[in-house]
Design an enzyme around this catalytic site. Structure first.
Site, PDB file in Angstrom:
ATOM      1  N   SER A 157     -29.112 -50.587  39.446  1.00  0.00           N
ATOM      2  CA  SER A 157     -29.132 -51.980  39.883  1.00  0.00           C
ATOM      3  C   SER A 157     -29.374 -52.906  38.688  1.00  0.00           C
ATOM      4  O   SER A 157     -28.525 -52.987  37.807  1.00  0.00           O
ATOM      5  CB  SER A 157     -30.178 -52.163  40.985  1.00  0.00           C
ATOM      6  OG  SER A 157     -30.064 -53.421  41.597  1.00  0.00           O
ATOM      7  N   ASP A 297     -21.895 -50.455  48.972  1.00  0.00           N
ATOM      8  CA  ASP A 297     -22.878 -51.287  48.272  1.00  0.00           C
ATOM      9  C   ASP A 297     -22.719 -52.745  48.696  1.00  0.00           C
ATOM     10  O   ASP A 297     -21.704 -53.382  48.408  1.00  0.00           O
ATOM     11  CB  ASP A 297     -22.685 -51.148  46.758  1.00  0.00           C
ATOM     12  CG  ASP A 297     -23.780 -51.823  45.949  1.00  0.00           C
ATOM     13  OD1 ASP A 297     -24.379 -52.802  46.443  1.00  0.00           O
ATOM     14  OD2 ASP A 297     -24.024 -51.395  44.812  1.00  0.00           O
ATOM     15  N   HIS A 331     -26.529 -50.275  48.819  1.00  0.00           N
ATOM     16  CA  HIS A 331     -26.964 -50.517  47.446  1.00  0.00           C
ATOM     17  C   HIS A 331     -27.989 -49.491  46.978  1.00  0.00           C
ATOM     18  O   HIS A 331     -28.106 -49.220  45.781  1.00  0.00           O
ATOM     19  CB  HIS A 331     -27.549 -51.928  47.324  1.00  0.00           C
ATOM     20  CG  HIS A 331     -27.874 -52.335  45.926  1.00  0.00           C
ATOM     21  ND1 HIS A 331     -26.900 -52.555  44.969  1.00  0.00           N
ATOM     22  CD2 HIS A 331     -29.069 -52.552  45.309  1.00  0.00           C
ATOM     23  CE1 HIS A 331     -27.475 -52.884  43.831  1.00  0.00           C
ATOM     24  NE2 HIS A 331     -28.785 -52.888  44.004  1.00  0.00           N
TER      25      HIS A 331
END
Length: 356
Positions: A157, A297, A331
C-alpha cells in the site's frame, strides 16, 4: 447472542480478516528494535525538525543479504510481523527465510515509534510527504546501517508506493523491487477523494479543536471505520459475510474494540500522499520489478487500465494479479502472502545481482 447471528458474526470476522488485528506476533531470530536520530532534518516543505527520530526493527541473519520491508498507512514495522504475512515469508524455508536474509523494517516518518505529531508538536509538526519518508529511509539504510545495496525492497500500500519511489529514485540500490497494492501514478480519483473526506471529516469535528484536543475527536473512530470499510475487504468477501444483522453486529464490535489511533497522526499520514507520483521515470528502473495487485483492490481499480499501460515501460517489469474471490480481501489481499509468495520465491532465485 442468537446462535445463528453468532455464526454469521464469526464468518464476517473470518472473511474480513479484521478481527485478527490483535493476533499475536511471532518473534524471529535476532529480532531487535532500534532508533536513529537525524539532526536538523529538512523536509521538502522547507520546515525543519531539530531531531528526526527513526525507529526500526531488524531480524534474521546479520550477515545475510539485506532486505527492506515497508508498511502501509497507519501501520508500522509491527504490522508487517503479523500472522499471514511474516510467517509465510520469514519462516524456515520461506522465500525470505530469516536464517538467510537480513530483514529491515522501518517505521516511516509519522508512524509507529518514529517522530510524529502526537509526540507533542501536534499540528505544528512539519508537513511531510512520501518523498520525505523515502529520503529518511534511504539515509537510514545508507548512512546509519552502511548498506550499499539491497537484494530486495518490498512494500504494501503506502509501502508499495514508497517502493515505486525507491526504484525510480535509487535505481542502482536494489536488485528486486516488489510494490504491492499500489500504482506508480499520481494520487487521484476515489483513492484521493476518500482520503480528503477522511481528513476533512476529522477536522470538522468541533472536538478536534484545531488539533489541540484533550481526548480524541468523537467522530474519529467512526470516520476511520467508514473509510476502511469502503476501501478494503473485497466485494465478494463482504457479501459472503451474511445478513445486515451480521454486518451491524460486526460494526458494533469494531466500534467497541480498543482503538489507539491519534487523529493528528492520521491526518498527517493520509495527507502525505497528496503529491505522490512515481511514474515520470519508470524507464530508468534497473531492478527486476514485480508489481503485485489484487483484482478486487478498491483503492486501485483495474478498470483504469493503469498497470497495463505502465508496466511495459519498465525494462524488467511485470505484474502478478491475484484473481478476486470470496477468499481475497480487496486492498488487504496482499497481506496474505500465501497468494503470491511463490512468485517472490521464483524471482529471488532468478533475478541477477547488479554489478556495482
Amino acid at each position: 447472542m442468537h446462535l445463528t447471528l453468532r455464526r454469521l458474526l464469526q464468518t464476517a470476522f473470518c472473511v474480513l480478516g479484521l478481527a485478527t488485528f490483535a493476533q499475536a506476533e511471532t518473534t524471529y531470530p535476532n529480532q531487535e528494535e532500534h532508533e536513529w536520530v537525524i539532526p536538523n532534518y529538512r523536509f521538502t516543505s522547507g520546515e525543519t525538525l531539530p531531531e528526526l527520530r527513526l525507529h526500526y526493527t531488524t531480524l534474521g541473519n546479520p550477515d545475510g543479504e539485506p532486505v527492506l520491508i515497508l508498511h502501509g498507512t497507519t501501520g508500522s514495522a509491527r504490522s508487517m510481523l503479523k500472522k499471514g504475512f511474516a510467517d509465510e515469508l520469514f519462516s524456515a524455508g520461506a522465500p525470505l527465510d530469516a536464517a538467510k536474509y537480513r530483514i529491515i523494517l522501518p517505521d516511516a516518518i509519522g508512524t509507529g515509534k518514529s517522530s510524529k505529531p502526537s509526540d507533542g508538536l501536534r499540528m505544528k509538526f512539519p508537513r511531510y510527504t512520501y518523498d520525505d519518508m523515502v529520503d529518511a529511509q534511504y539515509r537510514l539504510i545508507t548512512e546509519h546501517l552502511g548498506i550499499k545495496h539491497l537484494r530486495l525492497v518490498l512494500g504494501n500500500s503506502m509501502g508499495g508506493m514508497h517502493t515505486w519511489l525507491w526504484a525510480t529514485r535509487y535505481p542502482d540500490m536494489m536488485d528486486i523491487a516488489v510494490p504491492m497494492a499500489s500504482y506508480p501514478t499520481q494520487m487521484a480519483g476515489r483513492n484521493w477523494m476518500m482520503r480528503r473526506l477522511l481528513v476533512d471529516t476529522i477536522k470538522s469535528d468541533p472536538s478536534w479543536q484545531n488539533g489541540d484536543y484533550r481526548e480524541q475527536p468523537q467522530n474519529f473512530r467512526r470516520t476511520y471505520l467508514f473509510f476502511t470499510t469502503a476501501t478494503n475487504g473485497g466485494e465478494q468477501a463482504l457479501y459472503k459475510a451474511g445478513s445486515s444483522a451480521a454486518g451491524d453486529a460486526w460494526l458494533q464490535e469494531r466500534l467497541a474494540a480498543p482503538f489507539n489511533g491519534d487523529a493528528n497522526d492520521f491526518i498527517y499520514q493520509w495527507e502525505s500522499s497528496h503529491d505522490y507520483n512515481a511514474s515520470a521515470h519508470l524507464e530508468n528502473i534497473r531492478a527486476h520489478l514485480l508489481a503485485i495487485n489484487s483484482a478486487d483492490d478498491e483503492r486501485n481499480p483495474r478498470v483504469l487500465g493503469i498497470m497495463e499501460r505502465e508496466i511495459p515501460r519498465i525494462p524488467h517489469g511485470r505484474e502478478y494479479l491475484i484473481p478476486a474471490s470470496e477468499n481475497t480481501r480487496g486492498h488487504g489481499t496482499v497481506m496474505q502472502a500465501k497468494h503470491w509468495k511463490a512468485e517472490l520465491q521464483q524471482l529471488l532465485q532468478t533475478a541477477p545481482k547488479q554489478q556495482l
